[in-house]
Scaffold this motif. Structure first.
Motif, PDB file in Angstrom:
ATOM      1  N   PHE A  30       0.846  -1.206   0.000  1.00  0.00           N
ATOM      2  CA  PHE A  30       0.000   0.000   0.000  1.00  0.00           C
ATOM      3  C   PHE A  30       0.881   1.256   0.000  1.00  0.00           C
ATOM      4  O   PHE A  30       0.585   2.231  -0.686  1.00  0.00           O
ATOM      5  N   GLU A  31       1.946   1.247   0.795  1.00  0.00           N
ATOM      6  CA  GLU A  31       2.856   2.396   0.871  1.00  0.00           C
ATOM      7  C   GLU A  31       3.588   2.614  -0.450  1.00  0.00           C
ATOM      8  O   GLU A  31       3.705   3.752  -0.929  1.00  0.00           O
ATOM      9  N   ILE A  32       4.090   1.536  -1.034  1.00  0.00           N
ATOM     10  CA  ILE A  32       4.792   1.632  -2.320  1.00  0.00           C
ATOM     11  C   ILE A  32       3.861   2.195  -3.391  1.00  0.00           C
ATOM     12  O   ILE A  32       4.244   3.079  -4.166  1.00  0.00           O
ATOM     13  N   ASN A  33       2.619   1.707  -3.419  1.00  0.00           N
ATOM     14  CA  ASN A  33       1.670   2.173  -4.421  1.00  0.00           C
ATOM     15  C   ASN A  33       1.299   3.638  -4.211  1.00  0.00           C
ATOM     16  O   ASN A  33       1.084   4.368  -5.175  1.00  0.00           O
ATOM     17  N   PHE A  34       1.241   4.093  -2.960  1.00  0.00           N
ATOM     18  CA  PHE A  34       0.990   5.512  -2.708  1.00  0.00           C
ATOM     19  C   PHE A  34       2.134   6.351  -3.273  1.00  0.00           C
ATOM     20  O   PHE A  34       1.898   7.394  -3.901  1.00  0.00           O
ATOM     21  N   GLN A  35       3.355   5.920  -3.067  1.00  0.00           N
ATOM     22  CA  GLN A  35       4.503   6.658  -3.592  1.00  0.00           C
ATOM     23  C   GLN A  35       4.464   6.718  -5.115  1.00  0.00           C
ATOM     24  O   GLN A  35       4.738   7.758  -5.717  1.00  0.00           O
ATOM     25  N   LYS A  36       4.083   5.620  -5.744  1.00  0.00           N
ATOM     26  CA  LYS A  36       4.036   5.588  -7.210  1.00  0.00           C
ATOM     27  C   LYS A  36       2.907   6.443  -7.764  1.00  0.00           C
ATOM     28  O   LYS A  36       3.093   7.160  -8.746  1.00  0.00           O
ATOM     29  N   ILE A  37       1.730   6.389  -7.149  1.00  0.00           N
ATOM     30  CA  ILE A  37       0.626   7.220  -7.641  1.00  0.00           C
ATOM     31  C   ILE A  37       0.947   8.696  -7.425  1.00  0.00           C
ATOM     32  O   ILE A  37       0.575   9.548  -8.224  1.00  0.00           O
ATOM     33  N   LEU A  85      -2.261   3.525  -0.474  1.00  0.00           N
ATOM     34  CA  LEU A  85      -3.181   3.322  -1.580  1.00  0.00           C
ATOM     35  C   LEU A  85      -3.636   1.876  -1.526  1.00  0.00           C
ATOM     36  O   LEU A  85      -2.812   0.957  -1.546  1.00  0.00           O
ATOM     37  N   GLU A  86      -4.954   1.667  -1.466  1.00  0.00           N
ATOM     38  CA  GLU A  86      -5.537   0.329  -1.395  1.00  0.00           C
ATOM     39  C   GLU A  86      -6.457   0.114  -2.598  1.00  0.00           C
ATOM     40  O   GLU A  86      -7.368   0.912  -2.827  1.00  0.00           O
TER      41      GLU A  86
END
Length: 157
Positions: A29-36, A103-104
């Protein structure tokens, strides 16, 4: 013992996978937040359907479903022409927690699992399903970060 059938092979393959835990899924979730955040730097202030255009690529659409100070629910997709009309693919619906920087994924193409026909889906835990969904968006965000390296988001009127 030799694997005799495709189902035996799939069961063997599935059993090799270690179940995912909360820490692993939360890390994703943290990695996806950084990417978005790299793909859409102003996500926290976008409140309307927006589109990003890049020459030679499909337009990237961001639909805002719900928005508050701390969270937002969005759909990120391409709109593609088909004989049946306009379709959205891959149509990823996700929730962003701005305060927690997470991000979920909620669904992909209106499905809560990507592989609902998997013969051992009943053995998948909620963490495994979250892992599957969020790994999908992680890979798609990687793709988008390469393909859409100079995006400029515009509100659709």
């Amino acid at each position: 013992m030799a694997i005799t059938t495709e189902q035996d092979f799939l069961r063997s393959l599935y059993n090799q996978q270690k179940p995912k835990n909360y820490a692993q899924v939360s890390g994703l979730f943290e990695i996806n937040f950084q990417k978005i955040s790299k793909l859409i730097p102003l996500l926290s202030i976008i409140s309307h359907h927006s589109v990003a255009k890049q020459e030679g690529e499909n337009d990237l659409h961001l639909f805002v479903e719900e928005k508050s100070i701390y969270t937002g629910i969005y759909t990120l997709t391409h709109q593609l022409n088909s004989p049946a009309g306009l379709i959205n693919r891959p149509d990823i619906r996700f929730k962003v927690y701005f305060d927690a920087e997470l991000l979920e994924v909620i669904s992909v193409c209106n499905e809560t699992t990507l592989n609902k026909n998997h013969p051992f889906i009943a053995q998948c835990s909620d963490m495994d399903i979250q892992w599957e969904l969020n790994t999908f968006i992680e890979r798609w965000l990687d793709y988008c970060l390469v393909k859409y390296d100079t995006l400029e988001w515009k509100i659709v009127k």
